[in-house]
Each structure stands twice: as C-alpha cells, then as structure tokens.
Design a protein around this motif. Structure first.
Motif: not given
Length: 433
Positions: A333-334, A337-339, A371-372, A374, A389-390, A393
């Motif tokens: 993800f950016s 939160g954009e995949c 970015y991160y 998951s 999740e997360h 990073t």
C-alpha cells in the motif's frame, strides 16, 4: 589553491520568544548603540552556561536557530544546504546575505553577494515587470547601466515578455519566480544564494534554472549556495553538501556522502520484527508470526533506499494446524492507503510447525514515496486465517540519473521497460525549415 570567499566561525543565532526588548529603556538603548552603531555583540545575549539578569517580565525563552557553525566555502564551489524544515537553512542564508546579524560568532565574506531567498525578492506589486527588473537590480547592487545591458537577457530568460508592462501583482507565483530568478542570475555576482525557489517552477523552468546555475558556477567560476528539498537537484548541481539539524551542523563534505547520511537518517522504516514466544506474537489460535523482515539489497551498506533498490520480504509464522493448505498474500500500500499490488504465494499443504516465506520486489519498479506492507494468511485459498496489517513500513527516495527534470514523477509504479527511439527515415525537412 582556491581562495576562501566565505568563512564561518562559531556562528550562532538565538531568538527570544515572547519578549521584545530587555524590559528597560536604558538597556534597549544600550543594545541599539552596541549592536547597530558599534557593530558589536549584543550585550544581553545569553550563551549556554552564562547568566544574564532578566527584564521586568522575567527571562525569556531562547530558541537556537543556529548554534556553533564552522565551515569554509572556496571560490567556484557549489554548496547544497539540506535539512528538515526549521533546521536553520534560511537563517544561515540571511546571515550570509547580511539581512540579519548573528547573535554570536564571526562570518567573513569576499565579493558581491546576490540573494534570492523568496519568491519576488525586492518586487513591488503595483509596479510592472519592466519596472521591477530595474528596482530589483538596484536592490541587489546593480547600476542602471548594468541593468540596461542585461535587460534583454533577463526578459528572454524569464519568458514573461508578453506581460512585461503588466503589474506583477497580477502575475502567477510561477511568473513571479521566473522574473525574480532571471534578475538574480544575471547580476554576475561573486556569490549567488538561492533558497528553494525552484519548488514553484515547472519542468522547463527548473531545467533552465539548473542550467544557468551550472553555467554560472562551472564556466564563470562563481560560488553558489543552494537550498532545496529536492535531493536529486542537490546532487545534480552541487559538489559539496552541508546538513543542518535543529540549528547544528550535522555533516559537511562531498555532496553524495552528505545526502546519503541525511536520507538514511530521515527515512522512516519499520524493517524488522521478531518474537521468540508465540504467546507474545501477533496472530490467533491458527497462526502466529515469528518474524517479518524487509531486506534491501544495497550496493553499499550506508546507501539510502531509492527507487533502484530491490527489496526482499522474508517472514516466518507458527502454524498450529496440521494437514492444511495455506497461501499468503503480500499486499503493498502507499502511505495514503492506496493498494499498489497484491501478490499471492502458491497454495501448499503444511503440517503443524514453522512456515517460511520470501518475496522480492525488484528495483526500478516502485515510484518514490512511503509504503507499507500487509501479509494475509489464507486457508484453502478462500478462508482467512490471520491478517497482519501494517507489518512493515519503508520509504523510497527519488533517483533521476542524467534526467534534468525534478518535478514529481507520475504514477504509483515506475518500471524500466525496453523503450528506445530509432531513425527509420531521412529527409530534408530540416533544410526546408
């Protein structure tokens, strides 16, 4: 040996917050006489560890904008000054430009200094572009004859010739900075000081400005101090670097070394997590993670992460169920939160125990930014066992190589595909034109 044109020794600048003056008229007059007329150090300046009596309102809080800076700049050198907002970059340039005085220390300079510290320096909004060229030129030390001699070059460089007789209050910020930079760059100064003025320019203007600064520095042997938050522009233009952090000199030296140190220190990264006790690890009765790690494949250990760096994701988890078909999806993800992508592993049957996984994101694929990652563990390709999740990073810096445009590169990804131009036909079009 090149001549030293700027010498800074024990330079400090402190501001007193919340208080104007000392609190006593006689002390204010003494300060004015000592600092303005006699050009000596402020008698009420308080160095660390010393005691100065407070005024009526008590001792004010001190903010150190700069503290104990020492460096030398030689003729013809191009220095890039970097650091976070509030690091003291603009304060340093204003002191070198003699706009403000230091609170302590010595600064020596040799030659004519031209400064462009903000958009439209020296411009009057009610005057036209033509009139402001002369006004700004006078402020920066040019005579009327010198401005007239350079007038056509300044106008041509700025690209605002159609609006030359329009009041600059009607100019856009881009037009403002074009004209302001054009005046400053054509003054033929010994020292040119530029503070983040390229940020509002378009691609064409950035290319022209960087080209002009290279010409001034390398062909004419003039000295440049350049502040920018674009590390690509700094490394492309400058030979030496100066890194300020909270008013202190963190590093100085060759621009590549200083920029790398700065980027490594500022990159936000949660690159590794591990647990020895399953009871403390993230997970549930089916899955608990033992380790997750992001391993950058750096050419040099002290190099920053940039868009060229391959990134390997390794992880292990405890599987508490036997004879289970498990797959894992790695989702990037950016920061917003954009995949960016979702990569699944092959589904494999596992027994109870430790399961390991590994996936590599190739270099020259992602755009610069934060970015991160998951990780999603799935049973039978349909049922979620655990969503981590997360878990990792990281942040990638930009890299342009020989490209001289430093605006934001479009897109979430930035792959390098085979792409070339070839001459397939020859004609006489150029001759006809």
């Amino acid at each position: 040996m090149a001549e030293v044109v700027i010498q800074v020794e024990q330079l400090s600048k402190v501001y007193r917050l919340g208080t104007i003056g000392t609190g006593y008229l006689i002390q204010d007059l003494q300060r004015w006489w000592t600092t303005t007329v006699r050009k000596q150090q402020d008698p009420f300046f308080q160095l660390p560890g010393t005691h100065v009596s407070a005024g009526k309102s008590g001792q004010s809080q001190a903010l150190w904008a700069l503290q104990d800076l020492n460096f030398e700049v030689k003729r013809g050198e191009v220095w890039g000054i970097i650091g976070n907002n509030g690091a003291g970059k603009s304060t340093l340039l204003k002191i070198i430009s003699r706009i403000i005085r230091p609170s302590h220390g010595i600064i020596r300079g040799k030659g004519k200094v031209s400064s462009l510290l903000e958009v439209g320096t020296g411009f009057h909004p009610e005057l036209s572009g033509r009139e402001n060229i002369f006004l700004s030129g006078y402020i920066l030390g040019m005579s009327k004859r010198e401005v007239q001699a350079k007038f056509d070059e300044i106008v041509a460089f700025s690209g605002v010739e159609h609006f030359l007789d329009t009041p600059v209050k009607r100019y856009s910020s881009g037009m403002y900075v074009r004209l302001a930079f054009a005046v400053a760059a054509h003054l033929e100064p010994d020292i040119l000081i530029i503070d983040e003025v390229l940020a509002v320019g378009d691609a064409e203007f950035q290319k022209k400005c960087l080209g002009k600064m290279r010409e001034v520095a390398h062909n004419q042997g003039r000295t440049i101090l350049f502040v920018s938050h674009s590390m690509a522009a700094i490394t492309s233009l400058c030979d030496h670097g100066l890194w300020l952090q909270q008013g202190q000199l963190k590093a100085q030296g060759t621009v590549g070394q200083v920029v790398n140190q700065y980027l490594v220190s500022t990159q936000q990264s949660n690159a590794k997590q591990s647990w020895n006790d399953p009871a403390q690890a993230p997970g549930n009765e089916h899955i608990r993670f033992k380790q997750v790690e992001l391993i950058p494949q750096l050419v040099q250990p002290d190099a920053p992460l940039d868009i060229r760096t391959p990134l390997t994701v390794k992880f292990q988890f405890w599987n508490f169920t036997s004879d289970t078909v498990i797959s894992t999806s790695m989702v990037l993800f950016s920061a917003g939160g954009e995949c960016i992508f979702d990569v699944p592993s092959t589904a494999t049957r596992f027994q109870a125990g430790i399961v390991s996984g590994e996936c590599t994101i190739p270099g020259n694929f992602l755009n610069d930014g934060a970015y991160y990652i998951s990780l999603y563990v799935i049973k039978d390709t349909t049922t979620s066992l655990f969503d981590y999740e997360h878990c990792l990073t990281f942040e990638l810096e930009d890299y342009r190589g020989e490209i001289q445009w430093f605006g934001k590169w479009w897109g979430a990804v930035r792959p390098v595909f085979p792409f070339r131009l070839t001459q397939t036909e020859f004609s006489q079009l150029e001759a006809r034109l």
